[in-house]
Design a protein around this motif. Structure first.
Motif, mmCIF file in Angstrom:
data_model
loop_
_atom_site.group_PDB
_atom_site.id
_atom_site.type_symbol
_atom_site.label_atom_id
_atom_site.label_comp_id
_atom_site.label_asym_id
_atom_site.label_seq_id
_atom_site.Cartn_x
_atom_site.Cartn_y
_atom_site.Cartn_z
ATOM 1 N N TYR B 276 0.844 -1.203 0.000
ATOM 2 C CA TYR B 276 0.000 0.000 0.000
ATOM 3 C C TYR B 276 0.875 1.246 0.000
ATOM 4 O O TYR B 276 0.640 2.208 -0.725
ATOM 5 C CB TYR B 276 -0.901 -0.036 1.231
ATOM 6 C CG TYR B 276 -1.803 1.166 1.408
ATOM 7 C CD1 TYR B 276 -3.005 1.274 0.692
ATOM 8 C CD2 TYR B 276 -1.486 2.182 2.300
ATOM 9 C CE1 TYR B 276 -3.842 2.366 0.862
ATOM 10 C CE2 TYR B 276 -2.317 3.273 2.480
ATOM 11 C CZ TYR B 276 -3.496 3.362 1.765
ATOM 12 O OH TYR B 276 -4.323 4.448 1.928
ATOM 13 N N GLY B 284 5.500 6.936 5.195
ATOM 14 C CA GLY B 284 4.933 6.372 6.409
ATOM 15 C C GLY B 284 3.437 6.598 6.427
ATOM 16 O O GLY B 284 2.934 7.508 5.775
ATOM 17 N N LEU B 285 2.719 5.770 7.166
ATOM 18 C CA LEU B 285 1.279 5.958 7.279
ATOM 19 C C LEU B 285 0.991 6.910 8.438
ATOM 20 O O LEU B 285 1.738 6.984 9.404
ATOM 21 C CB LEU B 285 0.576 4.618 7.491
ATOM 22 C CG LEU B 285 0.732 3.630 6.327
ATOM 23 C CD1 LEU B 285 -0.051 2.352 6.584
ATOM 24 C CD2 LEU B 285 0.280 4.267 5.008
ATOM 25 N N GLU B 286 -0.101 7.626 8.312
ATOM 26 C CA GLU B 286 -0.456 8.604 9.342
ATOM 27 C C GLU B 286 -1.948 8.845 9.260
ATOM 28 O O GLU B 286 -2.484 9.011 8.165
ATOM 29 C CB GLU B 286 0.291 9.915 9.066
ATOM 30 C CG GLU B 286 0.035 11.002 10.091
ATOM 31 C CD GLU B 286 0.625 12.340 9.649
ATOM 32 O OE1 GLU B 286 1.847 12.477 9.682
ATOM 33 O OE2 GLU B 286 -0.168 13.218 9.270
ATOM 34 N N GLY B 287 -2.648 8.816 10.382
ATOM 35 C CA GLY B 287 -4.077 9.054 10.352
ATOM 36 C C GLY B 287 -4.637 9.134 11.752
ATOM 37 O O GLY B 287 -3.877 9.148 12.726
ATOM 38 N N GLU B 288 -5.954 9.185 11.827
ATOM 39 C CA GLU B 288 -6.576 9.356 13.134
ATOM 40 C C GLU B 288 -6.248 8.174 14.038
ATOM 41 O O GLU B 288 -6.323 7.009 13.617
ATOM 42 C CB GLU B 288 -8.099 9.527 12.996
ATOM 43 C CG GLU B 288 -8.746 9.850 14.330
ATOM 44 C CD GLU B 288 -10.139 10.436 14.194
ATOM 45 O OE1 GLU B 288 -10.557 10.787 13.080
ATOM 46 O OE2 GLU B 288 -10.813 10.546 15.243
ATOM 47 N N THR B 293 -6.034 1.275 8.657
ATOM 48 C CA THR B 293 -5.963 2.029 7.403
ATOM 49 C C THR B 293 -7.255 1.928 6.599
ATOM 50 O O THR B 293 -7.761 2.919 6.076
ATOM 51 C CB THR B 293 -4.768 1.549 6.543
ATOM 52 O OG1 THR B 293 -3.566 1.913 7.222
ATOM 53 C CG2 THR B 293 -4.772 2.199 5.166
ATOM 54 N N ARG B 296 -9.607 4.231 8.120
ATOM 55 C CA ARG B 296 -9.241 5.627 7.876
ATOM 56 C C ARG B 296 -9.643 6.080 6.472
ATOM 57 O O ARG B 296 -9.966 7.236 6.251
ATOM 58 C CB ARG B 296 -7.730 5.804 8.049
ATOM 59 C CG ARG B 296 -7.265 5.740 9.502
ATOM 60 C CD ARG B 296 -5.747 5.676 9.579
ATOM 61 N NE ARG B 296 -5.264 5.783 10.940
ATOM 62 C CZ ARG B 296 -3.989 5.647 11.291
ATOM 63 N NH1 ARG B 296 -3.075 5.398 10.370
ATOM 64 N NH2 ARG B 296 -3.618 5.775 12.545
ATOM 65 N N THR B 297 -9.576 5.153 5.512
ATOM 66 C CA THR B 297 -9.935 5.541 4.146
ATOM 67 C C THR B 297 -11.366 5.166 3.795
ATOM 68 O O THR B 297 -11.871 5.592 2.767
ATOM 69 C CB THR B 297 -9.005 4.885 3.097
ATOM 70 O OG1 THR B 297 -9.121 3.474 3.224
ATOM 71 C CG2 THR B 297 -7.563 5.300 3.290
ATOM 72 N N GLU B 400 -14.736 2.007 0.480
ATOM 73 C CA GLU B 400 -13.598 2.652 -0.177
ATOM 74 C C GLU B 400 -13.557 4.138 0.099
ATOM 75 O O GLU B 400 -14.549 4.764 0.457
ATOM 76 C CB GLU B 400 -13.664 2.408 -1.686
ATOM 77 C CG GLU B 400 -13.160 1.021 -2.036
ATOM 78 C CD GLU B 400 -12.751 0.904 -3.485
ATOM 79 O OE1 GLU B 400 -12.719 1.934 -4.194
ATOM 80 O OE2 GLU B 400 -12.445 -0.225 -3.908
ATOM 81 N N GLY B 401 -12.374 4.688 -0.146
ATOM 82 C CA GLY B 401 -12.143 6.084 0.195
ATOM 83 C C GLY B 401 -12.540 7.081 -0.863
ATOM 84 O O GLY B 401 -12.783 8.246 -0.579
#
Lengths: 464, 464
Positions: B276, B284-288, B293, B296-297, B400-401
């Protein structure tokens, strides 16, 4: 005969000679004007000779020549080095001028009821520089020169003085002096004389935040990856706290505020907030809590974004998470702040606050150190006393927001302090269309400078 | 002859025809490409005719035309309406492409060992849309079409489908159908088929922060006036808290999460974090905080800057305090969030957080509501059964996002549900340089769609 009497006898000729200088389009940045710029240097040289100075010489550089001249009356007496520049900003945009930029005319204005000379370079810096040529002439011709004097007039100030630092390093001995005198700044007003005692330094950097190899679809990746624009905004926002105090560790370590007396004089100096706001048409003033506007632009350092860009910036919409965001960030420095140290502190801090999801690059541009004229010296007291005599009021020591990076270099290389005794006004349109310089200001300068020479020579000799 | 046999006999021609479509730079947002975009509509129309459909027509709109065609074999049978789009995103930045964006080439990649077609629009959406044209051709030519079919292929999906809503309102009767079928989403992987059951909505705005009439000298004004870039950064930074939760009051009011069972299925679906991350090359991944993931999306709304600009952005340095800063900000919406309500909440909040030293403008672009496909219907069961047959595994219902705003409108206006049976991969570089679409995926789609038609016609008739 007094210097003032000599000035009164030659007023019209002095103005005619200034007009000759103003007619030469010595635009240093424009190669098409290289011959004009050289002709202007020759004209300055000729006027220095006519004023009675010796050894008037054009020193070639990689760019435009530097004019040097001197009058040594007694090597045991103190020496004043006058610095100024004969080059000017481009005149563009031409259609905003109400008269020809290189055909000076005198017109009355509200704050120049005695008339002001309109033309490019009138106040910045030909008119102000020529004050010294004529002031020294009044002293030499009336046999009143009380000390030695040297002139160093360059032709590249408007393009950052790229050849001046090598020159002063090479000719350090020839330029030996006890004080440097410059008229390239402003007076508060006719009734409120001032001496500029602080110039801010500058550091200027490009920063780049990258989160991915390429832009991403904001549907597929939005919410799960770092958005470098959001990240850059968060990083920039964190550089100041709620009181607009800069948060970079160590940033203020070398900031020393002026004495309470100097700060009080500055805070109490006349300030027309509306007039200040009207000139750029700002909607409101904003700055660090607890400081006057003069303090915010004079004795406080700043951190400002000069530009920002990233992602999709055209018309319409594009649903991407950008891979890259950029900004140009500059800091105005004050007091003892060192531009190289601040550049390092900024870079280290900026990288340290980045989340691990992005990569950060910092690329420094040019920089320069701040300069502060000490006010407890013979030269400052002499300058203040001269203004008391010719203006009738004590001058306000003013800290200005702009930078003249070469002044800090004078201190470092030539090891002498500078007196920034300007005779223009901030409203004279420097670097703008319809630049002008008051007729009153021109003659007041020629009247004041010899008083400074006299008081400085006396006080310096007494001290010595 | 089976549809699969027909497909096998015509594989190369199908690919050639897709290449012809891909060579037309139908960039809907760029007026310079208006003729190309129109030519692409004509090409789609021609292919629909060749596939055996009737009434293939270009319906003019205020923008790019909509292509409609149909094959009614028996009015008493169910009708499937295929929606897709022939327009594409701009190709910029061109220097990041390894091949010409509008000259498709097939190259092998790690996850496409059979080769992938590289070019703008390959997966989004020309390649996926063309699956249906070819699938229907295989059914018509082999006399296996089990129900009626209609096509509605538009040319403005990438600019928010501004003319599609009026079109479906006007032609509601012509578009009458029992289910809408779209391939404009992704499969989890070759071994893990999925059907998209949630699409995020979108609101997209331009914001502008102004502090003065004109740019200012950063020496004279720096520290005493608002810098709109710094202000904009502070405002944007404040829109999320430290956990990346959006701080706009009321923003989450209409967010309802899926059932625990659905969330578990999604969380347990195969996810290769490195793969991904590799596709856009993110660092790097980053989110709430506290979410997977996929969550998040899929089930969380977002707030992202899509672009930002202001001040001096050229090479070098210019010491200005800019007068203006701009950003493009978009929010992906989920569940019951309404894009008009969110636009209003954002605008109100964004203006409320601005300091009095600046003026703020908010200009909304297009928007659309989120959509959720119910999974307890005939059409969902038929789609799942078709995938079991051609993939050998039951598909995962995925949130899906991305957004296909028109899908929510289909439900509102046409009153039918949509099956989102995509055949691309998230890693195919949609909206990015080097967009591609697997050769395997293209043919697998043409193989699967007729199975869905067959199962849907059977199940629907049985139910009825």
């Amino acid at each position: 005969m007094t210097t003032t009497a000599y000035l009164n006898d030659h007023r019209d000729r002095f103005m005619d000679e200034l007009f000759t200088l103003l007619r030469i389009p010595s635009v240093s940045t424009d190669k098409k004007h290289n011959d004009d710029t050289h002709a202007c240097a020759v004209q300055v040289q000729e006027y220095l000779v006519r004023a009675g100075l010796d050894k008037a010489t054009l020193y070639p550089t990689d760019g435009h020549p530097i004019v040097f001249a001197e009058k040594i009356i007694d090597p045991s007496l103190p020496t004043i080095l006058v610095y100024g520049h004969y080059d000017v900003q481009p005149a563009a945009p031409l259609d905003e001028w109400n008269s020809e930029p290189f055909e000076p005319v005198i017109k009355k204005t509200k704050i120049h009821p005695e008339g002001a000379i309109f033309g490019r370079g009138t106040t910045d810096d030909k008119g102000q520089m020529f004050i010294h040529v004529k002031a020294v002439e009044t002293m030499i011709k009336t046999d009143k020169l009380p000390c030695n004097v040297k002139f160093m007039i360059e032709g590249e100030e408007e393009i950052g003085s790229p050849n001046l630092l090598p020159f002063i390093k090479q000719y350090k001995e020839m330029l030996k002096s006890d004080v440097i005198l410059i008229s390239d700044t402003s007076l508060l007003s006719k009734k409120h004389p001032s001496i500029t005692v602080g110039l801010r330094g500058l550091t200027y950097l490009d920063v780049k935040v990258t989160s991915a190899r390429a832009d991403m679809h904001s549907g597929l990746f939005g919410g799960a990856v770092a958005n470098p624009i959001n990240t850059l905004c968060e990083m920039i926002a964190s550089l100041k706290d709620e009181k607009k105090h800069i948060t970079i560790p160590g940033f203020y370590d070398d900031v020393v505020f002026p004495s309470d007396r100097d700060r009080d004089m500055m805070r109490n100096a006349p300030f027309d907030e509306q007039e200040y706001m009207d000139s750029p048409g700002v909607f409101g003033l904003e700055g660090e809590e607890g400081y006057h506007t003069y303090e915010r632009t004079g004795i406080l350092p700043t951190l400002d974004c000069n530009g920002i860009w990233g992602g999709f910036t055209e018309e319409g919409s594009k649903t991407i998470i950008p891979a890259v965001a950029n900004a140009k960030i500059s800091m105005r420095l004050v007091s003892q702040q060192d531009h190289e140290k601040i550049t390092e502190l900024f870079s280290k801090h900026f990288k340290s606050i980045a989340p691990s999801s992005v990569k950060v690059e910092v690329h420094p541009h040019h920089g320069g150190n701040p300069y502060v004229t000490p006010t407890d010296t013979v030269e400052y007291r002499a300058a203040a006393a001269a203004m008391v005599e010719t203006f009738g009021v004590e001058p306000v020591p003013m800290y200005e927001g702009g930078s003249i990076p070469i002044v800090a270099a004078f201190k470092e290389v030539l090891e002498v302090e500078t007196i920034l005794m300007g005779f223009g006004f901030d409203t004279d349109g420097l670097h703008s269309p319809n630049e002008h310089f008051g007729v009153w200001n021109f003659y007041k300068g020629i009247e004041t400078v010899p008083v400074f020479f006299k008081k400085y020579a006396e006080m310096k000799t007494t001290v010595a």
